[in-house]
Design an enzyme around this catalytic site. Structure first.
Site, short mmCIF file in Angstrom:
data_model
loop_
_atom_site.label_atom_id
_atom_site.label_comp_id
_atom_site.label_asym_id
_atom_site.label_seq_id
_atom_site.Cartn_x
_atom_site.Cartn_y
_atom_site.Cartn_z
CB SER A 28 -0.92 0.01 1.22
OG SER A 28 -1.68 -1.17 1.26
N1 SAM Z 1 -0.56 -4.87 4.19
C1 SAM Z 1 0.14 -5.17 2.97
C2 SAM Z 1 1.55 -4.67 2.98
O1 SAM Z 1 1.96 -4.03 3.95
O2 SAM Z 1 2.25 -4.96 2.00
C3 SAM Z 1 -0.59 -4.72 1.72
C4 SAM Z 1 -1.79 -5.52 1.50
S1 SAM Z 1 -2.38 -5.67 -0.12
C5 SAM Z 1 -2.99 -4.07 -0.46
C6 SAM Z 1 -3.81 -6.66 0.30
C7 SAM Z 1 -3.50 -8.10 0.61
O3 SAM Z 1 -4.69 -8.70 1.11
C8 SAM Z 1 -3.06 -8.91 -0.59
O4 SAM Z 1 -1.81 -9.47 -0.35
C9 SAM Z 1 -4.16 -9.97 -0.73
O5 SAM Z 1 -3.69 -11.21 -1.19
C10 SAM Z 1 -4.67 -10.06 0.70
N2 SAM Z 1 -6.01 -10.62 0.87
C11 SAM Z 1 -7.13 -10.40 0.13
N3 SAM Z 1 -8.17 -11.10 0.65
C12 SAM Z 1 -7.69 -11.76 1.74
C13 SAM Z 1 -8.27 -12.63 2.70
N4 SAM Z 1 -9.56 -12.97 2.67
N5 SAM Z 1 -7.47 -13.13 3.69
C14 SAM Z 1 -6.17 -12.80 3.75
N6 SAM Z 1 -5.55 -11.97 2.87
C15 SAM Z 1 -6.31 -11.45 1.88
#
Ligand code: SAM
Length: 218
Positions: A67
């Site tokens: 992000s």
């Molecule tokens: N917090 C992260 C970082 O610091 O790099 C960025 C997160 S990225 C914008 C969103 C993440 O949420 C992705 O890696 C995606 O695979 C994960 N995601 C989406 N749905 C999810 C779920 N139901 N459970 C766990 N992870 C999930």
């Protein structure tokens, strides 16, 4: 360029990023201190390392993103993280957000649906000496084994606030979660008081979708 000048270049870029975050309204010194300590260049592919301190989201594996620093800082500030807080993060991605929370002294539990991303995040935590509990799975249903949590942060956009996450929030706890359609979301700040939940909308953000039982269908 030798290693020393590369390190200095990163330090300079990080200091500039912190100044710009201050100018954009980030006031929590604990958040800014953590951003000053955690090397964001370690959380992106070497291809993007030179852009690690731009205030922008960057691509990571599995078609996901790390992000934008402003979003990370704003969400962390909204969470009012205290030392010793038990924090659940849904959406580990690169691991950067979890590393910031742990650097602020929180006990961090983080869930990611892609094993490949979690493996890399775990390697980064190890290199930085951070103790973070990790799990590969569907974070839209939380992590009941370690609930309740003082704080919950969801870093993927959800269609609505998952009921399971609300139930896993402590009395007095705070959750930040982007809610909206697949493209544009509003940041929701949810506070629990007893059996009641108070929700405040913060601003428009853009996230990758939260995919899962209580999220979007794949
Ligand atoms: N917090 C992260 C970082 O610091 O790099 C960025 C997160 S990225 C914008 C969103 C993440 O949420 C992705 O890696 C995606 O695979 C994960 N995601 C989406 N749905 C999810 C779920 N139901 N459970 C766990 N992870 C999930």
């Amino acid at each position: 360029m030798n290693r020393r000048s590369v390190v200095n270049r990163f330090e300079l870029a990080r200091e500039e990023l912190i100044q710009s975050l201050r100018a954009k309204g980030i006031r929590d010194e604990n958040v800014l201190d953590a951003i000053a300590k955690v090397p964001r260049q370690m959380f992106v592919s070497p291809l993007f390392a030179s852009r690690a301190y731009e205030d922008t989201a960057l691509p990571i594996d599995c078609n996901q993103t790390i992000s934008q620093p402003f979003t990370v800082a704003m969400m962390t500030q909204l969470l009012k993280v205290r030392k010793g807080d038990k924090v659940l993060e849904v959406g580990t991605g690169s691991g950067y957000q979890a590393a910031l929370l742990a650097t602020m002294g929180a006990r961090v539990f983080t869930i990611e649906r892609y094993p490949e991303l979690m493996k890399k995040a775990e390697e980064r935590f190890k290199k930085l000496g951070l103790k973070i509990a990790t799990r590969v799975g569907d974070g839209s249903v939380g992590w009941s084994r370690f609930a309740p949590f003082d704080k919950i942060m969801v870093t993927a956009g959800a269609p609505e606030v998952p009921r399971s996450l609300m139930q896993q929030l402590k009395d007095g706890g705070i959750m930040v979660i982007p809610v909206g359609d697949r493209k544009v979301q509003t940041m929701f700040l949810v506070e629990r008081r007893g059996k009641e939940f108070f929700t405040r909308e913060v601003d428009g953000f853009r996230f990758v979708p939260l995919v899962g039982k209580e999220g979007w269908q794949d």
